[in-house]
Design a protein around this motif. Structure first.
Motif, PDB file in Angstrom:
ATOM      1  N   UNK A 112       0.836  -1.187   0.000  1.00 44.23           N
ATOM      2  CA  UNK A 112       0.000   0.000   0.000  1.00 44.23           C
ATOM      3  C   UNK A 112       0.874   1.241   0.000  1.00 44.23           C
ATOM      4  N   UNK A 113       2.075   1.090  -0.488  1.00 41.17           N
ATOM      5  CA  UNK A 113       3.032   2.193  -0.437  1.00 41.17           C
ATOM      6  C   UNK A 113       2.595   3.394  -1.261  1.00 41.17           C
ATOM      7  N   UNK A 114       1.698   3.192  -2.218  1.00 38.82           N
ATOM      8  CA  UNK A 114       1.252   4.322  -3.021  1.00 38.82           C
ATOM      9  C   UNK A 114       0.294   5.228  -2.254  1.00 38.82           C
ATOM     10  N   UNK A 115      -0.255   4.742  -1.152  1.00 39.79           N
ATOM     11  CA  UNK A 115      -1.160   5.544  -0.331  1.00 39.79           C
ATOM     12  C   UNK A 115      -0.331   6.254   0.731  1.00 39.79           C
ATOM     13  N   UNK A 116      -0.264   7.601   0.699  1.00 46.24           N
ATOM     14  CA  UNK A 116       0.580   8.319   1.662  1.00 46.24           C
ATOM     15  C   UNK A 116       0.165   8.103   3.116  1.00 46.24           C
ATOM     16  N   UNK A 117      -1.059   7.664   3.353  1.00 49.50           N
ATOM     17  CA  UNK A 117      -1.486   7.395   4.722  1.00 49.50           C
ATOM     18  C   UNK A 117      -0.597   6.338   5.374  1.00 49.50           C
ATOM     19  N   UNK A 120       6.548   7.802   7.715  1.00 50.21           N
ATOM     20  CA  UNK A 120       6.472   9.087   8.415  1.00 50.21           C
ATOM     21  C   UNK A 120       5.093   9.311   9.024  1.00 50.21           C
ATOM     22  N   UNK A 121       4.041   9.040   8.260  1.00 52.66           N
ATOM     23  CA  UNK A 121       2.690   9.248   8.769  1.00 52.66           C
ATOM     24  C   UNK A 121       2.342   8.251   9.864  1.00 52.66           C
ATOM     25  N   UNK A 122       2.753   6.994   9.703  1.00 50.35           N
ATOM     26  CA  UNK A 122       2.470   5.995  10.740  1.00 50.35           C
ATOM     27  C   UNK A 122       3.176   6.350  12.046  1.00 50.35           C
ATOM     28  N   UNK A 123       4.399   6.870  11.957  1.00 49.13           N
ATOM     29  CA  UNK A 123       5.118   7.299  13.160  1.00 49.13           C
ATOM     30  C   UNK A 123       4.380   8.455  13.825  1.00 49.13           C
ATOM     31  N   UNK A 124       3.872   9.395  13.035  1.00 52.08           N
ATOM     32  CA  UNK A 124       3.115  10.531  13.566  1.00 52.08           C
ATOM     33  C   UNK A 124       1.840  10.054  14.267  1.00 52.08           C
TER      34      UNK A 124
END
Length: 89
Positions: free
Chosen positions: A52-57, A61-65
């Motif tokens: 799912x790397x194409x989904x920026x979610x 970086x976002x998962x860490x946030x």
């Protein structure tokens, strides 16, 4: 060897495109699916990467946030906000 049937539902346009692709490379749909099944059994895995790397979610970086934000909420550092409903009429 006895034959069995696999039935799968796919989007009508996807099927038409897949059938056309198979025809263009000299296969029929059944043969292409059999190639996939044999590759899965030979390699004991799906023979291509699924991500799912194409989904920026789902970016690291976002998962860490998100994990940091969840921990802050658990530590009582969150802010309570009123829910504001908007009438879209």
């Amino acid at each position: 060897m006895a034959q069995a049937t696999i039935t799968a539902r796919v989007d009508e346009k996807d099927k038409a495109c897949f059938d056309k692709f198979c025809s263009n490379v000299g296969l029929n749909t059944s043969t292409a699916i059999n190639l996939f099944v044999k590759a899965v059994l030979r390699e004991n895995r799906i023979p291509f990467e699924i991500s799912q790397s194409s989904d920026p979610f789902y970016s690291a970086e976002n998962l860490a946030y998100i994990k940091k934000s969840v921990q802050e909420l658990r530590d009582g550092k969150g802010t309570v906000h009123e829910l504001i409903e908007v009438d879209d009429e």
